[in-house]
Design a protein around this motif. Structure first.
Motif, PDB file in Angstrom:
ATOM      1  N   THR A   1       0.818  -1.179   0.015  1.00 22.78           N
ATOM      2  CA  THR A   1      -0.156  -0.030  -0.159  1.00 22.78           C
ATOM      3  C   THR A   1       0.800   1.163  -0.091  1.00 22.78           C
ATOM      4  N   VAL A   2       1.878   1.296   1.013  1.00 22.41           N
ATOM      5  CA  VAL A   2       2.862   2.273   0.805  1.00 22.41           C
ATOM      6  C   VAL A   2       3.533   2.600  -0.536  1.00 22.41           C
ATOM      7  N   PRO A   3       4.162   1.710  -1.178  1.00 18.24           N
ATOM      8  CA  PRO A   3       4.674   1.997  -2.585  1.00 18.24           C
ATOM      9  C   PRO A   3       3.774   2.183  -3.898  1.00 18.24           C
TER      10      PRO A   3
ATOM     11  N   ILE B   1       0.334   2.583   5.987  1.00 16.06           N
ATOM     12  CA  ILE B   1       0.354   3.940   5.863  1.00 16.06           C
ATOM     13  C   ILE B   1       1.023   4.702   6.683  1.00 16.06           C
ATOM     14  N   ASP B   2       0.590   4.556   7.916  1.00 15.81           N
ATOM     15  CA  ASP B   2       1.177   5.444   9.085  1.00 15.81           C
ATOM     16  C   ASP B   2       1.205   4.391  10.450  1.00 15.81           C
ATOM     17  N   CYS B   3       2.299   3.978  10.681  1.00 13.94           N
ATOM     18  CA  CYS B   3       2.299   3.168  11.938  1.00 13.94           C
ATOM     19  C   CYS B   3       2.295   3.419  13.168  1.00 13.94           C
ATOM     20  N   ARG B   4       2.569   5.144  13.185  1.00 17.51           N
ATOM     21  CA  ARG B   4       2.312   5.612  14.487  1.00 17.51           C
ATOM     22  C   ARG B   4       0.721   5.398  15.202  1.00 17.51           C
ATOM     23  N   ILE B   5       0.011   5.066  14.319  1.00 19.74           N
ATOM     24  CA  ILE B   5      -1.479   5.186  14.718  1.00 19.74           C
ATOM     25  C   ILE B   5      -1.771   3.791  15.249  1.00 19.74           C
ATOM     26  N   ASN B   6      -1.988   3.662  16.547  1.00 21.68           N
ATOM     27  CA  ASN B   6      -2.477   2.128  17.219  1.00 21.68           C
ATOM     28  C   ASN B   6      -1.416   1.204  17.062  1.00 21.68           C
ATOM     29  N   PRO B   7      -0.220   1.328  17.459  1.00 22.98           N
ATOM     30  CA  PRO B   7       0.883   0.483  17.123  1.00 22.98           C
ATOM     31  C   PRO B   7       0.776  -0.950  17.555  1.00 22.98           C
TER      32      PRO B   7
ATOM     33  N   LEU C   1      -9.689   7.321  -4.128  1.00 23.21           N
ATOM     34  CA  LEU C   1      -9.200   6.435  -3.260  1.00 23.21           C
ATOM     35  C   LEU C   1     -10.351   5.672  -2.218  1.00 23.21           C
ATOM     36  N   PHE C   2      -9.993   4.351  -2.205  1.00 21.00           N
ATOM     37  CA  PHE C   2     -10.872   3.523  -1.386  1.00 21.00           C
ATOM     38  C   PHE C   2      -9.929   2.709  -0.123  1.00 21.00           C
ATOM     39  N   THR C   3     -10.229   2.916   1.050  1.00 20.55           N
ATOM     40  CA  THR C   3      -9.351   2.141   2.232  1.00 20.55           C
ATOM     41  C   THR C   3     -10.195   1.169   2.547  1.00 20.55           C
ATOM     42  N   VAL C   4      -9.372   0.023   3.115  1.00 19.21           N
ATOM     43  CA  VAL C   4     -10.308  -0.916   3.815  1.00 19.21           C
ATOM     44  C   VAL C   4      -9.458  -1.517   4.766  1.00 19.21           C
ATOM     45  N   GLU C   5     -10.199  -1.601   6.166  1.00 22.29           N
ATOM     46  CA  GLU C   5      -9.431  -2.008   7.468  1.00 22.29           C
ATOM     47  C   GLU C   5     -10.357  -3.108   8.163  1.00 22.29           C
ATOM     48  N   GLY C   6      -9.707  -3.694   8.931  1.00 24.30           N
ATOM     49  CA  GLY C   6     -10.376  -4.906   9.680  1.00 24.30           C
ATOM     50  C   GLY C   6     -10.234  -4.660  11.208  1.00 24.30           C
ATOM     51  N   GLU C   7     -11.333  -4.772  11.799  1.00 21.63           N
ATOM     52  CA  GLU C   7     -11.803  -4.230  13.225  1.00 21.63           C
ATOM     53  C   GLU C   7     -10.550  -5.300  14.040  1.00 21.63           C
ATOM     54  N   ARG C   8     -10.183  -6.474  13.898  1.00 20.03           N
ATOM     55  CA  ARG C   8      -9.478  -7.184  14.576  1.00 20.03           C
ATOM     56  C   ARG C   8      -8.052  -7.500  14.116  1.00 20.03           C
ATOM     57  N   ASP C   9      -7.715  -6.631  13.176  1.00 19.95           N
ATOM     58  CA  ASP C   9      -6.349  -6.826  12.475  1.00 19.95           C
ATOM     59  C   ASP C   9      -5.088  -6.701  13.332  1.00 19.95           C
TER      60      ASP C   9
ATOM     61  N   ILE D   1      -2.031  -6.951  12.692  1.00 18.59           N
ATOM     62  CA  ILE D   1      -0.862  -6.627  11.827  1.00 18.59           C
ATOM     63  C   ILE D   1      -0.935  -5.172  11.405  1.00 18.59           C
ATOM     64  N   CYS D   2      -1.792  -4.612  10.810  1.00 23.32           N
ATOM     65  CA  CYS D   2      -2.062  -3.201  10.557  1.00 23.32           C
ATOM     66  C   CYS D   2      -3.488  -2.763  11.248  1.00 23.32           C
ATOM     67  N   SER D   3      -3.232  -1.960  12.196  1.00 18.49           N
ATOM     68  CA  SER D   3      -4.476  -1.804  13.186  1.00 18.49           C
ATOM     69  C   SER D   3      -5.480  -0.620  12.635  1.00 18.49           C
ATOM     70  N   ILE D   4      -6.448  -0.320  13.218  1.00 19.88           N
ATOM     71  CA  ILE D   4      -7.317   0.539  12.718  1.00 19.88           C
ATOM     72  C   ILE D   4      -6.829   1.861  12.788  1.00 19.88           C
ATOM     73  N   GLY D   5      -7.104   2.648  11.648  1.00 23.16           N
ATOM     74  CA  GLY D   5      -6.547   4.121  11.488  1.00 23.16           C
ATOM     75  C   GLY D   5      -5.228   4.160  10.593  1.00 23.16           C
ATOM     76  N   GLN D   6      -4.330   2.765  10.739  1.00 24.10           N
ATOM     77  CA  GLN D   6      -3.178   2.842   9.932  1.00 24.10           C
ATOM     78  C   GLN D   6      -3.489   3.074   8.358  1.00 24.10           C
ATOM     79  N   THR D   7      -4.380   2.666   8.051  1.00 24.89           N
ATOM     80  CA  THR D   7      -4.630   2.650   6.190  1.00 24.89           C
ATOM     81  C   THR D   7      -5.254   3.893   5.946  1.00 24.89           C
ATOM     82  N   LEU D   8      -6.207   4.117   7.076  1.00 26.65           N
ATOM     83  CA  LEU D   8      -7.140   5.173   6.814  1.00 26.65           C
ATOM     84  C   LEU D   8      -6.363   6.682   6.697  1.00 26.65           C
ATOM     85  N   ALA D   9      -5.353   6.562   7.215  1.00 25.13           N
ATOM     86  CA  ALA D   9      -4.381   7.916   7.129  1.00 25.13           C
ATOM     87  C   ALA D   9      -4.029   8.272   5.831  1.00 25.13           C
ATOM     88  N   ALA D  10      -4.408   7.450   4.607  1.00 23.54           N
ATOM     89  CA  ALA D  10      -4.025   7.927   3.506  1.00 23.54           C
ATOM     90  C   ALA D  10      -5.047   9.068   2.945  1.00 23.54           C
TER      91      ALA D  10
END
Length: 444
Positions: free
Chosen positions: A215-217, A244-250, A377-385, A387-396
């Protein structure tokens, strides 16, 4: 063998995977005396030692199944089948499994599917899944697979679903241990360059779907194309469960990446490909270290799965056993990653957060997501992820600040983990319909 013996088998296999690393993901010392340059050679020696046992077991399996068909009911024979099935599976493969998609159900009926290599570089093949009869007017989708240890075939279910309504292409990354040094290096810039080149080759009306690590590249590639006013900017990009932003909910993965300096990763996790392979002397992050990290995060669950598979075979529940077996045949197929790409990803994505901080560069130029105005732009996240928690992909969405609000959508899928975002029933029935409608809305 009995079911309660299986934890020992799983521990033995885990030790085989972990013994050549200096530390496991928790930092526990395993073999501090071994030089990191010899990691791969030590693993290869252990793998060579156990390969004959697995080969013999795999050859015995069809004969034993044949005996189960013809001979009277025998629990002893079923136990023999279970032992051979588990033994044959207890190891890694470094060759890409087949996608195995030969047909798909569409609104027009059943279509035959064949794979076609559209274009190839030393590091990747642009693979198309051609449908017959062809469905005219379908959106063209490039699925960007992760280069994170597993082969692109891990997205088999994603491809199968996308094929219902789209003309699907996949980045089929090659195992670098089979790529000679003369092919050059593969770093983060090269990854971005591949995405831009493939979109260029596919032409206008291309839609990007990226899963996890790429997703980053992918976002960077679209930003570069936008900044250059590229005529073939993709119509949409769908970013799924990505850092996208790993500072969010590490997550635990994020904490492991920041617990040690990048020099530690370079010193302790980088090996050298043995001489027997085409990529001899190439510095890599070996696939066996990656899978050891994956399995160590949920080792009890994996041990339980192997015990369940053994028990299902013994009890004659072949369908349930085969389901577990097929998952691990895919899960234990690993490829090596180029050292330069792996270390750059750890440092720039997980440690220093270059993209969200506006510091990411491509070929010496800053990547500017705010330049994106045409690609929806369309972003998708999983509630129980985990690996990449809620908010990290939404940061896009915040990074693409100049993109019109009607060109942005987000979906948070309840009750799914990382894998469930792009595979399984909820992906198929709840996530995919939203992605399909989004892509079709911007395909005109």
């Amino acid at each position: 063998f009995q079911a309660n013996h299986m934890p020992g088998i799983c521990r033995l296999e885990a030790r085989l995977l972990l013994v050549t690393s200096v530390t496991d993901p928790t930092g526990t010392t395993i073999m501090s005396a071994l030089s990191p340059a010899l990691h791969y050679q030590a693993y290869q020696a252990l793998a060579d030692l156990t390969t004959p046992m697995r080969v013999v077991a795999s050859h015995l399996v069809p004969w034993l199944h044949h005996g189960l068909f013809w001979l009277p009911e025998s629990r002893i024979l079923r136990r023999a089948v279970a032992v051979c099935e588990v033994t044959a599976l207890a190891g890694l493969t470094h060759s890409r499994p087949p996608f195995g998609i030969d047909r798909v159900e569409t609104d027009a009926g059943t279509c035959a599917v064949s794979e076609e290599a559209v274009f190839a570089t030393p590091f990747c093949t642009l693979q198309r899944f051609r449908k017959e009869p062809a469905c005219a007017g379908e959106p063209k989708v490039l699925l960007v697979a992760p280069a994170s240890g597993h082969f692109a075939t891990l997205l088999r279910g994603t491809v199968q679903t996308l094929l219902r309504d789209h003309d699907v292409y996949v980045t089929d990354w090659h195992n670098v241990r089979d790529i000679p040094l003369s092919a050059g290096q593969f770093d983060l810039d090269t990854f971005i360059e591949h995405i831009i080149g493939f979109v260029d080759r596919l032409g206008p009306h291309t839609h990007l779907v990226a899963v996890c690590q790429p997703t980053v590249p992918t976002l960077a590639a679209v930003a570069v194309m936008a900044a250059e006013g590229h005529p073939n900017q993709p119509r949409t990009m769908t970013l799924m469960a990505g850092p996208i932003d790993c500072r969010i909910n590490p997550t635990e993965v994020n904490r492991l990446a920041t617990d040690k300096p990048i020099e530690w990763f370079a010193k302790n996790l980088i090996g050298v490909v043995p001489m027997r392979y085409k990529g001899a002397f190439r510095r890599v992050y070996p696939g066996f270290l990656q899978i050891s990290a994956f399995m160590s995060m949920n080792l009890e669950r994996h041990k339980e799965s192997f015990r369940n598979m053994y028990g299902h075979f013994v009890n004659g529940e072949s369908e349930r056993a085969t389901g577990i077996k097929e998952f691990y045949e895919e899960y234990l197929a690993m490829m090596d990653l180029p050292a330069e790409f792996y270390l750059q990803t750890v440092r720039k994505v997980f440690q220093e957060y270059h993209l969200p901080l506006g510091k990411l560069e491509y070929r010496g130029r800053l990547v500017k997501p705010e330049a994106i105005r045409r690609t929806a732009l369309f972003t998708v996240e999983g509630e129980r992820d985990d690996i990449c928690s809620i908010g990290q992909t939404l940061a896009a969405h915040d990074l693409c600040s100049k993109l019109a609000p009607y060109r942005k959508q987000h979906h948070l899928q309840a009750t799914v983990g990382h894998y469930g975002v792009f595979n399984g029933k909820r992906w198929d029935r709840q996530i995919y319909p939203r992605i399909r409608d989004f892509i079709h809305a911007f395909d005109e």
